[in-house]
Design a protein around this motif. Structure first.
Motif, mmCIF file in Angstrom:
data_model
loop_
_atom_site.group_PDB
_atom_site.id
_atom_site.type_symbol
_atom_site.label_atom_id
_atom_site.label_comp_id
_atom_site.label_asym_id
_atom_site.label_seq_id
_atom_site.Cartn_x
_atom_site.Cartn_y
_atom_site.Cartn_z
ATOM 1 N N ASP A 280 1.030 -1.379 -0.060
ATOM 2 C CA ASP A 280 0.032 -0.500 0.082
ATOM 3 C C ASP A 280 1.064 1.171 0.104
ATOM 4 O O ASP A 280 1.588 1.685 1.493
ATOM 5 C CB ASP A 280 -0.831 -0.058 1.474
ATOM 6 N N SER A 281 0.685 2.089 -0.711
ATOM 7 C CA SER A 281 1.361 3.428 -1.143
ATOM 8 C C SER A 281 0.495 4.374 -0.583
ATOM 9 O O SER A 281 1.028 5.721 -0.831
ATOM 10 C CB SER A 281 1.799 3.978 -2.099
ATOM 11 N N THR A 282 -0.303 4.900 -0.367
ATOM 12 C CA THR A 282 -1.710 5.447 -0.360
ATOM 13 C C THR A 282 -0.752 6.801 0.638
ATOM 14 O O THR A 282 -1.260 8.067 0.356
ATOM 15 C CB THR A 282 -2.634 5.116 0.427
ATOM 16 N N ASN A 283 -0.189 6.514 1.683
ATOM 17 C CA ASN A 283 0.094 7.635 2.615
ATOM 18 C C ASN A 283 1.324 7.635 3.179
ATOM 19 O O ASN A 283 2.237 7.970 3.987
ATOM 20 C CB ASN A 283 -0.695 7.218 3.983
ATOM 21 N N VAL A 284 2.382 7.468 2.132
ATOM 22 C CA VAL A 284 3.496 7.105 1.785
ATOM 23 C C VAL A 284 4.263 8.784 2.116
ATOM 24 O O VAL A 284 5.592 8.645 2.524
ATOM 25 C CB VAL A 284 4.241 6.438 0.017
ATOM 26 N N GLU A 285 3.652 9.521 1.515
ATOM 27 C CA GLU A 285 3.949 10.914 2.216
ATOM 28 C C GLU A 285 3.613 11.587 3.566
ATOM 29 O O GLU A 285 4.031 12.350 4.061
ATOM 30 C CB GLU A 285 3.057 12.108 1.104
ATOM 31 N N ARG A 286 3.100 10.645 4.238
ATOM 32 C CA ARG A 286 3.120 11.411 5.422
ATOM 33 C C ARG A 286 4.168 10.251 6.388
ATOM 34 O O ARG A 286 4.308 9.697 6.770
ATOM 35 C CB ARG A 286 1.284 10.942 6.182
ATOM 36 N N ASP A 287 4.390 11.707 7.397
ATOM 37 C CA ASP A 287 5.786 10.617 8.124
ATOM 38 C C ASP A 287 5.099 10.176 8.892
ATOM 39 O O ASP A 287 3.899 10.247 9.329
ATOM 40 C CB ASP A 287 6.076 12.239 8.624
ATOM 41 N N GLY A 288 5.966 9.398 10.280
ATOM 42 C CA GLY A 288 5.170 8.732 11.204
ATOM 43 C C GLY A 288 4.537 7.185 11.555
ATOM 44 O O GLY A 288 4.836 6.999 9.960
ATOM 45 N N TYR A 289 3.738 7.278 11.946
ATOM 46 C CA TYR A 289 2.681 6.717 12.486
ATOM 47 C C TYR A 289 1.041 6.888 11.681
ATOM 48 O O TYR A 289 0.930 7.958 11.966
ATOM 49 C CB TYR A 289 2.524 5.684 13.018
ATOM 50 N N THR A 290 0.189 6.126 10.922
ATOM 51 C CA THR A 290 -0.773 6.696 11.462
ATOM 52 C C THR A 290 -1.456 6.227 12.466
ATOM 53 O O THR A 290 -1.523 5.377 13.585
ATOM 54 C CB THR A 290 -1.676 5.692 10.162
ATOM 55 N N LEU A 291 -1.738 6.944 12.880
ATOM 56 C CA LEU A 291 -2.943 7.310 14.043
ATOM 57 C C LEU A 291 -3.813 6.068 14.377
ATOM 58 O O LEU A 291 -4.775 5.170 13.508
ATOM 59 C CB LEU A 291 -3.733 8.597 14.603
ATOM 60 N N SER A 292 -4.274 5.435 15.507
ATOM 61 C CA SER A 292 -5.114 4.763 16.064
ATOM 62 C C SER A 292 -6.480 4.449 15.848
ATOM 63 O O SER A 292 -6.984 5.879 16.085
ATOM 64 C CB SER A 292 -4.567 3.854 17.479
ATOM 65 N N GLU A 293 -7.714 3.695 15.903
ATOM 66 C CA GLU A 293 -8.786 4.311 15.452
ATOM 67 C C GLU A 293 -9.607 5.290 16.465
ATOM 68 O O GLU A 293 -10.271 5.755 16.956
ATOM 69 C CB GLU A 293 -9.251 3.282 15.128
ATOM 70 N N LYS A 294 -8.927 4.339 17.998
ATOM 71 C CA LYS A 294 -9.543 4.637 19.275
ATOM 72 C C LYS A 294 -8.780 5.376 19.474
ATOM 73 O O LYS A 294 -10.398 6.591 20.645
ATOM 74 C CB LYS A 294 -8.542 3.399 20.128
ATOM 75 N N VAL A 295 -8.645 6.806 19.029
ATOM 76 C CA VAL A 295 -7.988 8.231 19.189
ATOM 77 C C VAL A 295 -9.582 9.087 18.589
ATOM 78 O O VAL A 295 -10.008 9.562 19.419
ATOM 79 C CB VAL A 295 -7.379 8.781 18.183
ATOM 80 N N VAL A 296 -10.260 8.554 17.551
ATOM 81 C CA VAL A 296 -11.169 8.939 17.402
ATOM 82 C C VAL A 296 -12.591 8.358 18.440
ATOM 83 O O VAL A 296 -12.666 9.758 18.962
ATOM 84 C CB VAL A 296 -12.171 7.971 16.096
ATOM 85 N N GLY A 297 -12.516 7.873 18.913
ATOM 86 C CA GLY A 297 -13.541 6.363 20.068
ATOM 87 C C GLY A 297 -13.280 7.935 20.805
ATOM 88 O O GLY A 297 -14.571 8.470 21.739
ATOM 89 N N GLU A 298 -12.016 8.315 21.337
ATOM 90 C CA GLU A 298 -11.913 9.449 22.970
ATOM 91 C C GLU A 298 -12.539 10.912 22.567
ATOM 92 O O GLU A 298 -13.217 11.327 22.726
ATOM 93 C CB GLU A 298 -10.421 9.549 22.665
ATOM 94 N N THR A 299 -12.149 10.937 20.847
ATOM 95 C CA THR A 299 -12.744 12.466 20.133
ATOM 96 C C THR A 299 -14.419 12.357 20.134
ATOM 97 O O THR A 299 -15.247 13.724 20.756
ATOM 98 C CB THR A 299 -12.637 12.503 18.949
ATOM 99 N N VAL A 300 -14.822 11.684 19.901
ATOM 100 C CA VAL A 300 -16.495 11.443 19.271
ATOM 101 C C VAL A 300 -17.061 11.266 21.403
ATOM 102 O O VAL A 300 -17.624 12.637 21.435
ATOM 103 C CB VAL A 300 -16.580 9.898 18.988
ATOM 104 N N ASP A 301 -16.218 10.770 22.048
ATOM 105 C CA ASP A 301 -17.175 10.858 23.380
ATOM 106 C C ASP A 301 -17.022 12.121 24.000
ATOM 107 O O ASP A 301 -17.825 12.737 24.467
ATOM 108 C CB ASP A 301 -15.908 10.134 24.474
ATOM 109 N N GLU A 302 -15.898 12.926 23.753
ATOM 110 C CA GLU A 302 -15.912 14.376 23.577
ATOM 111 C C GLU A 302 -16.637 15.058 23.406
ATOM 112 O O GLU A 302 -17.418 16.268 23.911
ATOM 113 C CB GLU A 302 -14.466 15.050 23.790
ATOM 114 N N ILE A 303 -17.119 15.160 21.699
ATOM 115 C CA ILE A 303 -18.178 15.561 21.527
ATOM 116 C C ILE A 303 -19.193 15.608 22.313
ATOM 117 O O ILE A 303 -20.814 16.496 22.265
ATOM 118 C CB ILE A 303 -17.961 15.637 19.874
ATOM 119 N N PHE A 304 -19.499 13.781 21.988
ATOM 120 C CA PHE A 304 -21.455 13.490 22.931
ATOM 121 C C PHE A 304 -21.082 14.315 23.959
ATOM 122 O O PHE A 304 -22.341 14.495 24.803
ATOM 123 C CB PHE A 304 -21.304 12.597 22.727
ATOM 124 N N ARG A 305 -20.097 14.798 25.104
ATOM 125 C CA ARG A 305 -20.778 14.907 26.495
ATOM 126 C C ARG A 305 -20.641 16.530 26.330
ATOM 127 O O ARG A 305 -21.336 17.189 27.243
ATOM 128 C CB ARG A 305 -19.206 14.792 26.958
#
Length: 558
Positions: A199-224
């Motif tokens: 897979d070459s899609t994100n070859v231009e992005r440095d580092g690591y792709t964030l975990s899906e759980k990061v979205v869960g934390e943001t979603v929780d903040e929005i709902f709160r």
């Protein structure tokens, strides 16, 4: 599999998915045996006027359909399975994939009335299966859809690892971490890995792709923090994202309604197969949302790409059947814009703000993470697998080129790296990788029920019509070629006739003069008369208003 002493090379042919995003499809050949890997669609770009989908050209596999052992699938995104209903009308081969992948494919095949004739075989990640004469291992990886696998296909020269869409998520929502051990085991095996397709899609992005759980934390903040209705637009196939929204709704005592055809279908499939857990008493029909307090409503919808007829877009316009955006709503667009859709997404966001919504989207918050590996994960895959040869896939040309450079950085010789074009038949030998041949390939356009009947000429005409409109010239003649009635000029998309009477009258006069000249010279051939009409108008119209409308002569004989 065939005897290694008899077969000294292996070929992989790409019918899509390189130099582009979408319509992923590869064909592996060893001797007389063929194996198809994925068969996806690509969504049309702006210049493909009226086109619904783009699929690979299947001519090569159709010609060799008696050699096909089977079809193996990596995951259930349409850019990997969307072409199958069109392919299966031409060939009959068993299809192997994980449970959710085949569940989503079933829905697609039902729409095309093909399901009863298809042989779908469920495979579990971590298992090795026989597909005709091919030995294939399904290796668990993480992606933006559950049940995604990389493939290890064993050949006489060593395994080929195909990892088209993946990332390494250390804290996945479902707890299913990628099978690092298997990749390392393949890389450290005595025979070694023959080739890696990655897979070459994100070859231009440095580092690591964030975990899906990061979205869960943001979603929780929005709902709160939300006091009114919450409307979430995301890809219908991202079942983990949907689960995290459902979990937040449950935590904050909200009901959930689903809208949008693909959302309803995918949620139904995922619940039935056990990939999505939603308590029955949480689900409400969208038509009943108005009877609930706003702070108890969560709506999951399609439309994250700004598609004109998608549910969120219609809500933003105010013409949805059951629910529209109002002041105080929180709208979360939990997806990134597919290349080419940025304008539509931006227009939808602007309309949502105009209606008084609090809009949360990727550019200004953490409501979306990619399903594709970034630079460090791509390096990790290369170092785990240690391939002899490397072929970057799934990306536009710049992505493939940069991924090739990345592979060189981790120690793969440049001569062992192949950047493919669609149609390339890549030959792997014990001592080199090279292009063996080109096969018929390219884009086949789907317009309604038509498959491949719209080509460059039709698209050129559509472009001309969309830019400059059409002039229709109607003339009635007798059998001797004498003009009885006309010429009458009708226009569409060219000028507003009531405000351009002088122009139309002058154009009519020019056609009349040209036809009289034909009449005087006894010219009665229809093709000559039509060309005369076109020629008499083309230059005149361009000189007057610098437009090149399509000119369509209509001659009737009585």
């Amino acid at each position: 599999m065939n005897d290694k002493n008899k077969i000294k090379n292996v070929t992989m042919t790409t019918l899509g998915g390189v130099g582009e995003i979408g319509k992923n499809m590869w064909v592996l050949e060893i001797g007389e045996d063929m194996l198809i890997i994925d068969s996806g669609v690509k969504f049309p770009e702006n210049d493909l006027l009226g086109i619904d989908l783009v699929i690979p050209d299947f001519e090569y596999v159709i010609k060799n359909k008696d050699r096909i052992n089977g079809i193996v699938l990596t995951h259930g995104h349409l850019d990997h399975i969307g072409g199958l209903p069109y392919l299966l009308k031409e060939i009959n081969a068993p299809i192997y994939g994980t449970k959710l992948t085949l569940g989503l494919l079933e829905g697609n095949l039902k729409e095309h009335r093909l399901l009863k004739d298809c042989r779908l075989k469920i495979v579990h990640s971590g298992k090795e299966i026989q597909v005709g004469n091919f030995t294939v291992e399904f290796i668990r990886v993480n992606h933006s859809i559950a049940d995604t696998c990389a493939l290890a296909i064993h050949t006489p020269l060593g395994p080929i690892v195909y990892a088209s869409d993946f990332k390494f998520d250390q804290t996945p929502v479902d707890g299913e971490v990628a099978d690092f051990h298997k990749f390392a085991e393949l890389g450290d095996s005595p025979e070694g890995v023959l080739a890696l397709f990655s897979d070459s899609t994100n070859v231009e992005r440095d580092g690591y792709t964030l975990s899906e759980k990061v979205v869960g934390e943001t979603v929780d903040e929005i709902f709160r923090g939300a006091k009114e209705r919450i409307i979430v637009a995301t890809f219908a196939s991202n079942i983990h994202r949907v689960q995290q929204v459902v979990d937040a709704a449950f935590k904050y005592n909200r009901k959930v309604a689903f809208t949008g055809r693909s959302m309803l279908n995918n949620v139904d499939i995922a619940r039935r197969l056990g990939y999505l857990q939603v308590p029955e008493d949480m689900i409400v029909d969208i038509r009943d949302c108005s009877s609930l307090p706003d702070n108890e409503v969560t709506l999951l919808t399609t439309g994250s790409q700004g598609e004109p007829m998608a549910a969120l877009t219609r809500m933003a316009r105010g013409d949805h059947y059951h629910i529209n955006i109002k002041e105080g709503d929180t709208v979360m667009i939990s997806a990134s814009a597919i290349p080419g859709n940025e304008k539509y997404v931006g227009e939808t966001i602007n309309k949502l703000f105009r209606r008084g919504a609090n809009v949360i989207y990727e550019d200004v918050s953490g409501v979306h993470v990619s399903g594709h590996a970034s630079k460090e994960e791509l390096k990790l895959m290369l170092n785990l697998v240690k391939p002899k040869y490397f072929v970057p896939v799934h990306g536009e040309y710049r992505h493939l080129y940069k991924h090739a450079n990345l592979a060189e950085e981790v120690g793969i010789p440049r001569d062992n790296i192949y950047i493919a074009d669609v149609g390339d038949k890549i030959n792997f030998a014990e001592d080199k990788v090279s292009k063996k041949d080109n096969v018929q390939s390219g884009d086949v356009l789907i317009d309604g029920l038509g498959i491949g009947d719209v080509g460059n000429i039709v698209l050129r005409d559509r472009k001309m019509l969309s830019e400059d409109g059409i002039i229709i010239v109607v003339v009635t003649i007798d059998k001797k070629g004498n003009i009885l009635v006309g010429p009458d000029i009708i226009t569409r998309g060219f000028v507003y006739i009531r405000e351009s009477e002088e122009l139309i009258e002058a154009a009519t006069q020019r056609v009349e003069d040209a036809l009289k000249e034909c009449e005087e010279n006894n010219v009665t051939e229809w093709s000559v008369l039509k060309n005369t009409i076109r020629n008499s108008l083309n230059n005149y119209v361009y000189q007057k208003i610098k437009r090149n409308p399509m000119i369509l002569p209509v001659i009737m004989e009585v």
